[in-house]
Design a protein around this motif. Structure first.
Motif, PDB file in Angstrom:
ATOM      1  N   ASN A   1      41.208  44.622 -19.781  1.00  0.00           N
ATOM      2  CA  ASN A   1      42.157  45.409 -20.568  1.00  0.00           C
ATOM      3  C   ASN A   1      42.060  45.030 -22.050  1.00  0.00           C
ATOM      4  N   ARG A   2      42.384  45.989 -22.881  1.00  0.00           N
ATOM      5  CA  ARG A   2      42.437  45.686 -24.304  1.00  0.00           C
ATOM      6  C   ARG A   2      43.720  46.308 -24.872  1.00  0.00           C
ATOM      7  N   THR A   3      44.341  45.616 -25.831  1.00  0.00           N
ATOM      8  CA  THR A   3      45.596  46.064 -26.411  1.00  0.00           C
ATOM      9  C   THR A   3      45.337  47.129 -27.465  1.00  0.00           C
ATOM     10  N   LYS A   4      46.152  48.172 -27.439  1.00  0.00           N
ATOM     11  CA  LYS A   4      46.068  49.197 -28.467  1.00  0.00           C
ATOM     12  C   LYS A   4      46.702  48.684 -29.757  1.00  0.00           C
ATOM     13  N   HIS A   5      46.102  48.994 -30.881  1.00  0.00           N
ATOM     14  CA  HIS A   5      46.681  48.682 -32.173  1.00  0.00           C
ATOM     15  C   HIS A   5      46.747  49.965 -32.998  1.00  0.00           C
ATOM     16  N   ILE A   6      47.886  50.171 -33.639  1.00  0.00           N
ATOM     17  CA  ILE A   6      48.117  51.395 -34.395  1.00  0.00           C
ATOM     18  C   ILE A   6      48.210  51.051 -35.869  1.00  0.00           C
ATOM     19  N   MET A   7      47.306  51.594 -36.662  1.00  0.00           N
ATOM     20  CA  MET A   7      47.317  51.369 -38.102  1.00  0.00           C
ATOM     21  C   MET A   7      48.093  52.498 -38.769  1.00  0.00           C
ATOM     22  N   THR A   8      49.047  52.133 -39.628  1.00  0.00           N
ATOM     23  CA  THR A   8      49.956  53.101 -40.235  1.00  0.00           C
ATOM     24  C   THR A   8      50.157  52.773 -41.703  1.00  0.00           C
ATOM     25  N   THR A   9      50.292  53.809 -42.520  1.00  0.00           N
ATOM     26  CA  THR A   9      50.708  53.635 -43.908  1.00  0.00           C
ATOM     27  C   THR A   9      52.088  54.252 -44.076  1.00  0.00           C
ATOM     28  N   LEU A  10      53.042  53.431 -44.477  1.00  0.00           N
ATOM     29  CA  LEU A  10      54.416  53.875 -44.706  1.00  0.00           C
ATOM     30  C   LEU A  10      54.657  54.000 -46.200  1.00  0.00           C
ATOM     31  N   THR A  11      55.149  55.159 -46.631  1.00  0.00           N
ATOM     32  CA  THR A  11      55.485  55.374 -48.033  1.00  0.00           C
ATOM     33  C   THR A  11      56.942  55.806 -48.122  1.00  0.00           C
ATOM     34  N   VAL A  12      57.741  55.051 -48.843  1.00  0.00           N
ATOM     35  CA  VAL A  12      59.144  55.398 -49.074  1.00  0.00           C
ATOM     36  C   VAL A  12      59.396  55.376 -50.574  1.00  0.00           C
ATOM     37  N   GLN A  13      60.303  56.239 -51.020  1.00  0.00           N
ATOM     38  CA  GLN A  13      60.585  56.377 -52.443  1.00  0.00           C
ATOM     39  C   GLN A  13      62.062  56.093 -52.706  1.00  0.00           C
ATOM     40  N   VAL A  14      62.368  55.563 -53.891  1.00  0.00           N
ATOM     41  CA  VAL A  14      63.765  55.376 -54.281  1.00  0.00           C
ATOM     42  C   VAL A  14      64.487  56.713 -54.144  1.00  0.00           C
ATOM     43  N   GLU A  15      65.647  56.712 -53.451  1.00  0.00           N
ATOM     44  CA  GLU A  15      66.309  57.964 -53.092  1.00  0.00           C
ATOM     45  C   GLU A  15      67.566  58.277 -53.890  1.00  0.00           C
ATOM     46  N   ALA A  16      68.088  57.318 -54.645  1.00  0.00           N
ATOM     47  CA  ALA A  16      69.350  57.547 -55.351  1.00  0.00           C
ATOM     48  C   ALA A  16      69.359  56.821 -56.683  1.00  0.00           C
ATOM     49  N   ASN A  17      70.172  57.324 -57.629  1.00  0.00           N
ATOM     50  CA  ASN A  17      70.233  56.714 -58.949  1.00  0.00           C
ATOM     51  C   ASN A  17      70.640  55.243 -58.882  1.00  0.00           C
ATOM     52  N   GLN A  18      71.541  54.904 -57.963  1.00  0.00           N
ATOM     53  CA  GLN A  18      72.015  53.522 -57.887  1.00  0.00           C
ATOM     54  C   GLN A  18      70.973  52.571 -57.306  1.00  0.00           C
ATOM     55  N   ASP A  19      69.890  53.105 -56.780  1.00  0.00           N
ATOM     56  CA  ASP A  19      68.907  52.255 -56.109  1.00  0.00           C
ATOM     57  C   ASP A  19      67.769  51.795 -57.008  1.00  0.00           C
ATOM     58  N   ASP A  20      67.927  51.956 -58.308  1.00  0.00           N
ATOM     59  CA  ASP A  20      67.058  51.244 -59.257  1.00  0.00           C
ATOM     60  C   ASP A  20      67.881  50.937 -60.503  1.00  0.00           C
ATOM     61  N   GLY A  21      67.580  49.813 -61.121  1.00  0.00           N
ATOM     62  CA  GLY A  21      68.341  49.409 -62.288  1.00  0.00           C
ATOM     63  C   GLY A  21      67.745  48.183 -62.940  1.00  0.00           C
ATOM     64  N   ASP A  22      68.344  47.739 -64.056  1.00  0.00           N
ATOM     65  CA  ASP A  22      67.851  46.559 -64.754  1.00  0.00           C
ATOM     66  C   ASP A  22      68.999  45.819 -65.424  1.00  0.00           C
ATOM     67  N   ARG A  23      68.678  44.656 -65.952  1.00  0.00           N
ATOM     68  CA  ARG A  23      69.671  43.839 -66.661  1.00  0.00           C
ATOM     69  C   ARG A  23      68.993  43.091 -67.799  1.00  0.00           C
ATOM     70  N   GLN A  24      69.732  42.845 -68.876  1.00  0.00           N
ATOM     71  CA  GLN A  24      69.259  42.004 -69.968  1.00  0.00           C
ATOM     72  C   GLN A  24      70.465  41.349 -70.624  1.00  0.00           C
ATOM     73  N   TYR A  25      70.207  40.352 -71.433  1.00  0.00           N
ATOM     74  CA  TYR A  25      71.292  39.648 -72.104  1.00  0.00           C
ATOM     75  C   TYR A  25      71.682  40.402 -73.363  1.00  0.00           C
ATOM     76  N   ASP A  26      72.957  40.728 -73.483  1.00  0.00           N
ATOM     77  CA  ASP A  26      73.499  41.426 -74.648  1.00  0.00           C
ATOM     78  C   ASP A  26      73.982  40.380 -75.654  1.00  0.00           C
ATOM     79  N   GLU A  27      73.226  40.214 -76.741  1.00  0.00           N
ATOM     80  CA  GLU A  27      73.560  39.187 -77.725  1.00  0.00           C
ATOM     81  C   GLU A  27      74.925  39.433 -78.355  1.00  0.00           C
ATOM     82  N   GLY A  28      75.233  40.702 -78.633  1.00  0.00           N
ATOM     83  CA  GLY A  28      76.495  41.026 -79.290  1.00  0.00           C
ATOM     84  C   GLY A  28      77.697  40.693 -78.423  1.00  0.00           C
TER      85      GLY A  28
END
Length: 218
Positions: free
Chosen positions: A1-28
């Motif tokens: 017997n030999r085991t089956k292996h399934i090769m897959t490429t998964l692509t997902v995209q950011v779906e909402a405005n709140q799901d990406d963002g950034d931060r920096q130090y505000d000197e003022g």
């Protein structure tokens, strides 16, 4: 017997405005400034005129449904630049929040918590210069980071939401100001938002018997 292996490429995209963002130090204000509503997210160094400070960002991807038993072959971000990027010899690290399912980030304190829970594995991304703002480009590979995430306790029972963290940009000197700006979900109704692309191999259900051949000779 030999085991089956399934090769897959998964692509997902950011779906909402709140799901990406950034931060920096505000000197003022003398405090960190967080945003998840800009048309771009930043990684690098910003100089407001007083001194240079780091900028870091995140991207959250939903339903990354990869079994914990899978072998991760490759993992990368695909992104579009918001502006030309011309700074050579700059880099950052690619981490992920090290939990089975990342919650939405809505404040600087929540982004700080996610960064504090980062994976031990990371990839160093040497940022390539480019003037192309219309095509998706590839980040460095961060296979080990994704492999760590899918092996977190509870992964197979969770929602499988992953937050990718771009952190630790090349250290700025006092006068340094450089940033890579990546298009956010706010642009083009999300069509230009970053993508997470993972190529993996999963063991199939059960084994396949070796075929038998019968040879009849007259």
């Amino acid at each position: 017997n030999r085991t089956k292996h399934i090769m897959t490429t998964l692509t997902v995209q950011v779906e909402a405005n709140q799901d990406d963002g950034d931060r920096q130090y505000d000197e003022g204000a003398g405090s960190w400034s967080f945003s998840n509503s800009n048309p771009y997210n930043r990684i690098g160094s910003e100089n407001s005129g007083m001194s240079a400070t780091a900028t870091t960002c995140y991207f959250r991807f939903l339903d990354v449904d990869i079994p914990s038993t899978a072998t991760i072959n490759s993992a990368k971000l695909q992104y579009k630049l918001s502006a030309n990027y011309s700074y050579s010899s700059k880099s950052c690290r690619i981490y992920a929040e090290d939990i089975a399912s990342s919650a939405a980030i809505t404040s600087d304190s929540e982004m700080t918590d996610a960064q504090g829970d980062k994976t031990s594995n990371y990839a160093t991304w040497n940022l390539a210069t480019s003037s192309d703002t219309s095509s998706f480009q590839d980040s460095a590979d961060f296979t080990d980071t994704i492999d760590e995430i899918i092996n977190v306790s509870g992964w197979d029972d969770g929602d499988n939401n992953i937050t990718i963290l771009l952190m630790t940009p090349t250290e700025a000197d006092m006068m340094d100001s450089w940033e890579m700006r990546i298009k956010a979900h706010e642009v083009s109704s999300g069509a230009d938002a970053p993508k997470l692309v993972i190529d993996y191999t999963a063991a199939g259900g059960g084994a396949v018997s070796n075929p038998a051949f019968l040879l009849f000779i007259d």
